[in-house]
Design an enzyme around this catalytic site. Structure first.
Site, PDB file in Angstrom:
ATOM      1  N   GLU A  70      -5.438  -8.494   0.227  1.00 37.47           N
ATOM      2  CA  GLU A  70      -6.175  -8.192   1.458  1.00 37.47           C
ATOM      3  C   GLU A  70      -7.627  -7.925   1.109  1.00 37.47           C
ATOM      4  O   GLU A  70      -7.912  -7.307   0.081  1.00 37.47           O
ATOM      5  CB  GLU A  70      -5.631  -6.940   2.176  1.00 37.47           C
ATOM      6  CG  GLU A  70      -4.305  -7.134   2.846  1.00 37.47           C
ATOM      7  CD  GLU A  70      -3.842  -5.894   3.627  1.00 37.47           C
ATOM      8  OE1 GLU A  70      -4.697  -5.093   4.045  1.00 37.47           O
ATOM      9  OE2 GLU A  70      -2.619  -5.754   3.788  1.00 37.47           O
ATOM     10  N   GLU A  72       0.800  -1.241   0.000  1.00 36.60           N
ATOM     11  CA  GLU A  72       0.000   0.000   0.000  1.00 36.60           C
ATOM     12  C   GLU A  72       0.827   1.282   0.000  1.00 36.60           C
ATOM     13  O   GLU A  72       1.037   1.909   1.043  1.00 36.60           O
ATOM     14  CB  GLU A  72      -0.962   0.017   1.198  1.00 36.60           C
ATOM     15  CG  GLU A  72      -2.044  -1.033   1.100  1.00 36.60           C
ATOM     16  CD  GLU A  72      -3.188  -0.808   2.070  1.00 36.60           C
ATOM     17  OE1 GLU A  72      -3.150   0.142   2.870  1.00 36.60           O
ATOM     18  OE2 GLU A  72      -4.139  -1.607   2.019  1.00 36.60           O
TER      19      GLU A  72
HETATM   20  C1  FCB Z   1      -4.616  -2.239   5.239  1.00 40.24           C
HETATM   21  C2  FCB Z   1      -3.283  -2.597   5.837  1.00 40.24           C
HETATM   22  C3  FCB Z   1      -3.363  -3.692   6.852  1.00 40.24           C
HETATM   23  C4  FCB Z   1      -4.568  -3.546   7.766  1.00 40.24           C
HETATM   24  C5  FCB Z   1      -5.817  -3.389   6.947  1.00 40.24           C
HETATM   25  C6  FCB Z   1      -7.075  -3.281   7.761  1.00 40.24           C
HETATM   26  O1  FCB Z   1      -4.553  -0.950   4.751  1.00 40.24           O
HETATM   27  O2  FCB Z   1      -2.414  -2.989   4.800  1.00 40.24           O
HETATM   28  O3  FCB Z   1      -2.154  -3.707   7.565  1.00 40.24           O
HETATM   29  O4  FCB Z   1      -4.384  -2.501   8.615  1.00 40.24           O
HETATM   30  O5  FCB Z   1      -5.701  -2.259   6.130  1.00 40.24           O
END
Ligand code: FCB
Length: 510
Positions: free
Chosen positions: A416, A216
């Site tokens: 994610e 990110e």
């Molecule tokens: C993302 C992050 C991860 C976690 C999630 C909820 O932005 O990469 O570490 O905090 O959000």
């Protein structure tokens, strides 16, 4: 903040920034129909009452994700150096409820149990991150063998359990020693990252086949170096991440550039040092525009919007140049760069990881120069527990699909996806997380639409295996499939863990 930068920032939406992506980029409008738009074959359509018909391709990897600082604890053990997150989290007032991350999930000592926990969920792939300051306590120089040993032990335990390791090299815990020398404001950090990446490819590449480079960009760059104020439930709150700076516009553009340069140099270092066949790529939270109404014109408009909203990150990584609109918006603050750097930044990657939580914007086509118009999120737009987490599962379809149509991505992972929920353990020891199950089912349904259309999504990692240290929000926001009692470290699978296990076993939306 200059008007142009604030315009760009407010367009460049992440999950933490509930702003409107107002279309203003100087892009030509086009209404060309989208190439390669395939209809879902009728035989693949799930029939009512037959959710199990909605299967994913063979070999689809069902995984869970975590990151080092959020779970490991053991911050002073085995020669680990300090990271910017240790410094930040111990600065009074920075973490909700004054939570202390030093022990977190104590995963450093309990990793074997956690691997067993994953086995119980039917997990086949695990995305975790390596703490750079465990390997190079000073960021550069002498590696720390004891730090490396932890990841050797973890990877061996995973392989024994039949779980494929997917390490991420940078999930925001920069060695403090490098921050003291300018951190990401310095090009030297990009070079140091490449050296560390090359070292890890040599050290772990005999047993790890896949590496994610950086997690990110927008989060640690823009939120870490600028942050913003946000009204939440009538109160103004400051949104930031470590190192918690407020740099000038010119510096922010340069930090972004240094971060993507680090990505490119790391890819080169992994290729040069790792075994042939190792695959690598970034794990980014692509700001995704979703067409509000599916027409060819709006689908194209959403692509234009996505390309422009990610100009400083995935767009430059995949195209090897900054868009005209991005440089025009930057004006005199534009980053300083060379053609050679752009070449390095766009070093070919094997896959792209996508962290998908919500759409950045819903858009429609417009006659304006940008070709798109972002529509506002209604006040009543449904939301998950976190203030930033507007619900929009369609992003799970559009993000991978746009990655394919804009940049012909060969392999895509959802690195994610998940949500925080107000999980409560019942007296009987049960956590019935209805909203997380609803969230999962809906997101998997949209993802499955993408795979059914041939978009090359190879796997899905749920964020997160277990509740953990959610950065500035401390332990308050629980994202796990597994509930963690942080006083006893007891792990209890929630009902969503049973949902996940069933979906993984059937390779389907259940
Ligand atoms: C993302 C992050 C991860 C976690 C999630 C909820 O932005 O990469 O570490 O905090 O959000």
């Amino acid at each position: 903040m200059s008007k142009d930068l604030s315009k760009h920032l407010s367009k460049h939406f992440t999950r933490r920034d509930v702003t409107r992506a107002a279309g203003s980029a100087a892009l030509g409008m086009t209404s060309a129909p989208l190439a390669g738009f395939a209809q879902t074959p009728a035989q693949d359509q799930p029939k009512p009452g037959q959710a199990s018909a909605a299967t994913f391709p063979d070999g689809f990897a069902w995984g869970v994700a975590t990151s080092a600082f959020q779970i490991e604890g053991a911050v002073n053990e085995d020669g680990r150096g300090r990271s910017i997150w240790d410094t930040y989290a111990h600065t009074p007032g920075k973490i909700r409820n004054g939570d202390n991350p030093d022990v977190a999930n104590d995963h450093y000592h309990r990793y074997r149990d956690d691997v067993r926990l994953m086995q119980g969920l039917g997990v086949k792939a695990y995305r975790f991150s390596i703490a750079w300051p465990r390997i190079f306590p000073e960021g550069v120089g002498q590696p720390n063998a004891k730090g490396l040993d932890f990841y050797n032990r973890l990877i061996d335990a995973l392989r024994e359990a039949g779980i494929e390791p997917f390490p991420t090299l940078y999930h925001w815990d920069l060695p403090q020693a490098l921050q003291d020398r300018g951190g990401w404001q310095s090009r030297d950090t990009a070079k140091a990252f490449a050296d560390y990446a090359g070292y890890m490819a040599r050290a772990l590449g005999d047993r790890a086949n896949n590496f994610f480079t950086i997690n990110e960009f927008f989060s640690f760059v823009d939120i870490g170096h600028r942050g913003f104020d946000k009204m939440v439930d009538g109160k103004k709150i400051r949104i930031e991440l470590a190192p918690g700076l407020r740099v000038s516009n010119a510096r922010l553009y340069q930090v972004r550039h240094n971060a993507v340069l680090a990505q490119g140099l790391a890819v080169q270092a992994i290729r040069a040092n790792g075994r042939a066949g190792i695959k690598c790529g970034p794990a980014d939270n692509l700001a995704t525009a979703v067409p509000a109404i599916e027409t060819p014109e709006n689908i194209r408009a959403a692509e234009l919007a996505t390309r422009e909203m990610n100009a400083g990150y995935l767009t430059v990584i995949l195209e090897g140049k900054y868009t005209d609109a991005y440089l025009a918006a930057a004006g005199k603050d534009a980053p300083v760069f060379t053609a050679e750097e752009l070449k390095a930044i766009s070093s070919p990657v094997d896959f792209i990881g996508l962290n998908i939580y919500r759409p950045a914007a819903y858009v429609v086509a417009s006659e304006g120069s940008s070709g798109f118009r972002s529509i506002s999120f209604n006040k009543s737009h449904p939301r998950m527990l976190s203030w930033w987490h507007l619900l929009g599962p369609e992003a799970m379809y559009w993000a991978p699909r746009q990655l394919q149509s804009l940049w012909q991505a060969k392999e895509i992972y959802i690195t994610e996806n998940g949500c925080a929920a107000s999980d409560q353990m019942s007296a009987g020891g049960i956590v019935d997380d209805s909203d997380r199950i609803m969230f999962l089912r809906n997101h998997l349904g949209h993802l499955r639409r993408a795979t059914a259309e041939g978009v090359p999504v190879k796997g899905y990692f749920h964020w997160s295996l277990m509740d953990n240290f959610e950065w500035s929000e401390g332990f308050a926001n629980r994202f796990g499939l597994v509930y963690v009692d942080f006083r006893t470290q007891k792990r209890t699978p929630k009902l969503s863990a049973a949902y996940f296990r069933e979906a993984a076993a059937k390779n389907a939306v259940v």
